[in-house]
Design a protein around this motif. Structure first.
Motif, short mmCIF file in Angstrom:
data_model
loop_
_atom_site.label_atom_id
_atom_site.label_comp_id
_atom_site.label_asym_id
_atom_site.label_seq_id
_atom_site.Cartn_x
_atom_site.Cartn_y
_atom_site.Cartn_z
N GLU A 180 11.41 -21.53 -50.18
CA GLU A 180 10.87 -22.16 -48.96
C GLU A 180 9.98 -23.34 -49.30
OE1 GLU A 180 9.04 -19.41 -46.31
OE2 GLU A 180 10.81 -18.10 -46.21
N ARG A 181 9.25 -23.20 -50.41
CA ARG A 181 8.39 -24.29 -50.86
C ARG A 181 9.23 -25.53 -51.18
NH1 ARG A 181 4.43 -27.56 -50.67
NH2 ARG A 181 3.63 -28.34 -52.63
N ALA A 182 10.36 -25.31 -51.85
CA ALA A 182 11.24 -26.42 -52.20
C ALA A 182 11.79 -27.08 -50.95
CB ALA A 182 12.38 -25.94 -53.10
N ILE A 183 12.22 -26.26 -49.98
CA ILE A 183 12.76 -26.82 -48.73
C ILE A 183 11.72 -27.71 -48.06
CG2 ILE A 183 13.49 -26.25 -46.38
CD1 ILE A 183 14.89 -23.82 -47.44
N SER A 184 10.50 -27.20 -47.99
CA SER A 184 9.43 -27.93 -47.31
C SER A 184 9.19 -29.30 -47.96
CB SER A 184 8.15 -27.09 -47.36
OG SER A 184 7.12 -27.75 -46.69
N LEU A 185 9.24 -29.34 -49.30
CA LEU A 185 9.03 -30.62 -50.01
C LEU A 185 10.25 -31.52 -49.84
CD1 LEU A 185 7.43 -29.35 -53.35
CD2 LEU A 185 6.32 -30.79 -51.64
N ILE A 186 11.44 -30.94 -49.94
CA ILE A 186 12.66 -31.76 -49.94
C ILE A 186 12.90 -32.39 -48.57
CG2 ILE A 186 15.18 -31.64 -50.12
CD1 ILE A 186 14.74 -29.49 -52.33
N VAL A 187 12.69 -31.64 -47.48
CA VAL A 187 12.99 -32.22 -46.15
C VAL A 187 12.02 -33.34 -45.80
CG1 VAL A 187 14.05 -30.13 -45.21
CG2 VAL A 187 11.62 -30.51 -44.84
N ARG A 188 10.90 -33.38 -46.46
CA ARG A 188 9.90 -34.43 -46.19
C ARG A 188 10.03 -35.58 -47.18
NH1 ARG A 188 8.50 -29.70 -44.32
NH2 ARG A 188 7.27 -29.51 -42.41
N SER A 189 11.12 -35.59 -47.95
CA SER A 189 11.38 -36.68 -48.89
C SER A 189 12.61 -37.45 -48.41
CB SER A 189 11.65 -36.09 -50.28
OG SER A 189 12.94 -35.46 -50.31
N SER A 190 13.11 -38.33 -49.25
CA SER A 190 14.32 -39.10 -48.86
C SER A 190 15.61 -38.35 -49.22
CB SER A 190 14.31 -40.48 -49.53
OG SER A 190 14.26 -40.32 -50.94
N VAL A 191 15.50 -37.12 -49.74
CA VAL A 191 16.70 -36.39 -50.15
C VAL A 191 17.68 -36.17 -48.99
CG1 VAL A 191 17.55 -34.15 -51.03
CG2 VAL A 191 15.67 -35.32 -52.18
N GLY A 223 12.59 -25.84 -39.62
CA GLY A 223 12.65 -26.43 -38.28
C GLY A 223 12.31 -27.91 -38.27
N TYR A 224 11.53 -28.34 -39.25
CA TYR A 224 11.14 -29.76 -39.33
C TYR A 224 12.39 -30.65 -39.41
CZ TYR A 224 9.16 -34.09 -41.27
OH TYR A 224 8.82 -35.40 -41.49
N MET A 225 13.41 -30.15 -40.10
CA MET A 225 14.61 -30.95 -40.34
C MET A 225 15.27 -31.33 -39.02
SD MET A 225 16.61 -31.95 -42.96
CE MET A 225 18.27 -32.62 -43.06
N VAL A 226 15.44 -30.36 -38.13
CA VAL A 226 16.09 -30.65 -36.84
C VAL A 226 15.10 -31.25 -35.86
CG1 VAL A 226 17.31 -29.63 -34.87
CG2 VAL A 226 17.85 -28.88 -37.19
N ASP A 227 13.90 -30.68 -35.81
CA ASP A 227 12.93 -31.08 -34.76
C ASP A 227 12.31 -32.44 -35.01
OD1 ASP A 227 13.46 -28.62 -33.73
OD2 ASP A 227 11.65 -27.66 -34.54
N SER A 228 12.09 -32.79 -36.30
CA SER A 228 11.35 -34.03 -36.58
C SER A 228 12.19 -35.10 -37.25
CB SER A 228 10.14 -33.72 -37.48
OG SER A 228 9.30 -32.79 -36.85
#
Length: 413
Positions: A180-191, A223-228
């Motif tokens: 989950e930590r990796a997801i949180s960092l990755i979705v907030r990057s340019s990946v 949820g950040y991925m879809v919502d934001s």
């Protein structure tokens, strides 16, 4: 020995191991040996590690030196070959992965992935994806926190080298599946943007599969991925939808299934997301998949189509129906596909089918829903649950039959 073990037909790995080659190769891996000797010994061990499980396990005495040669004291060619051997060992199973991790393979392999040399970074990324593939999420959590890893993933996905991007995309797949930590960092990057770019621009199946699966994991996992990030009207959202539609059209079953899964998670988002997908080419493609695709794809398509027809209601009330979407999807030919799911032996799929029939019978205009279901033999499909051992399914199916096909059914005709 290396030439013998590299034979493509039937390399004599078993004979070599039984003859005692591994202890000799370990000896030839010792520091201070000529580079050419180190390279040949590591290459032999790589080929042995690609053999049968027992042959791979015979490399246990070689692991400490293979790991040690990943460091800066060894030439880059030797380090790369040792990474390849370690990747083969890690791919054999969780037990050998645990031994490699206990002996400290993670950090030196990670540093190799930071290399500017494409083949080195590629081999290290491939070995890393084998090393972190689980089932324990601890390693993925540790990897994403190593200095430089997020930037290396971005840098390597940006390069034109598709083979390098493929192996790095697999690292993203396992990170996003386990941490989950990796997801949180990755979705907030340019990946995410880079993965979407690869989906749109590449026709290389080897790259498209991990790019799509990584994107699917990110959409499902945060949820950040879809919502934001994938907000309606955002350029990236249109690109993501185009990339997913491209995969739905593919002849490849994995791409169709993974694209349906990713879309189902986006379709579970806001009303705007539902409208966006509904108005796109995805909807007729999904209707076609639920009618004609293999079972596992039909199930994912059903989730997406079901999500497109409802917005959640408050508390325990049934979901509110988006009538326009429901009518279009039913009229487009999806109903027989859902009724086939009701007949399925897979309980989760049968539940999906029943839920959709409930929407049709409750929400199709002018009370025509029950008639449509009856015309497609839906009553017969539901009645198979009349005495079913699964109480939830039994009650659900019997309740629908009683409610919509009770004594008064047909009296208004």
């Amino acid at each position: 020995m290396r030439h013998l073990l590299s034979q493509s037909e039937v390399p004599p790995v078993d004979a070599a191991v039984k003859a005692g080659v591994v202890p000799l190769l370990v000896q030839y891996l010792s520091f201070g040996s000529p580079n050419e000797q180190l390279l040949e010994a590591a290459w032999c061990l790589t080929n042995i590690a690609a053999g049968e499980p027992e042959e791979t396990k015979s490399l246990l005495p070689a692991l400490p030196l293979l790991i040690a040669h990943l460091g800066e004291k060894s030439s880059i060619l030797v380090a790369e070959q040792c990474a390849w051997a370690i990747g083969n060992v890690a791919g054999e199973g969780a037990e050998l992965r645990s031994k490699l991790l206990a002996q400290g393979a993670l950090r030196p392999l990670t540093h190799l992935m930071l290399s500017n040399k494409g083949s080195t970074a590629r081999t290290a990324a491939w070995a890393l994806s084998n090393l972190i593939k689980g089932p324990d999420p601890k390693v993925a959590n540790e990897l994403i926190e190593i200095d430089g890893v997020p930037n290396a993933i971005i840098r390597n996905l940006e390069k034109a080298d598709e083979e390098l991007a493929t192996e790095v995309a697999w690292v993203v797949v396992y990170l996003s599946a386990l941490s989950e930590r990796a997801i949180s960092l990755i979705v907030r990057s340019s990946v995410p943007q880079l993965l979407i770019g690869r989906l749109l621009s590449s026709d290389n199946l080897q790259l498209l599969i991990p790019a799509l699966r990584g994107l699917g994991n990110l959409v499902a996992g945060d949820g950040y991925m879809v919502d934001s990030l994938l907000t309606v009207g955002n350029n990236i959202t249109g690109q993501a939808l185009s990339g997913l539609i491209k995969c739905l059209k593919s002849d490849n079953r994995v791409l169709r299934k993974e694209a349906s899964w990713a879309l189902s998670n986006i379709a579970a988002g806001s009303f705007e997301h539902k409208k966006l997908i509904f108005a796109s080419e995805a909807t007729p493609l999904l209707v076609n998949l639920i009618a004609n695709a293999q079972f596992d794809i039909r199930k994912e398509a059903a989730y997406t189509l079901g999500h497109l027809c409802v917005v959640p209601a408050r508390s325990a009330e049934p979901p509110n129906i988006i009538v326009e979407h429901l009518v279009s999807i039913v009229d487009g030919g999806a109903l027989p596909g859902f009724i086939n799911l009701v007949r399925s032996a897979d309980i989760e799929s049968a539940r999906l089918g029943l839920q959709f029939l409930e929407l049709v019978m409750r929400g199709y205009p002018n009370g025509q829903g029950p008639k449509l279901v009856e015309m497609e033999d839906g009553i017969d499909a539901m009645e198979r649950f009349q005495f079913h051992e699964n109480e939830v399914m039994r009650n659900m199916a019997n309740g629908l039959v009683d409610k919509y096909f009770g004594e008064d059914y047909g009296l208004d005709d």
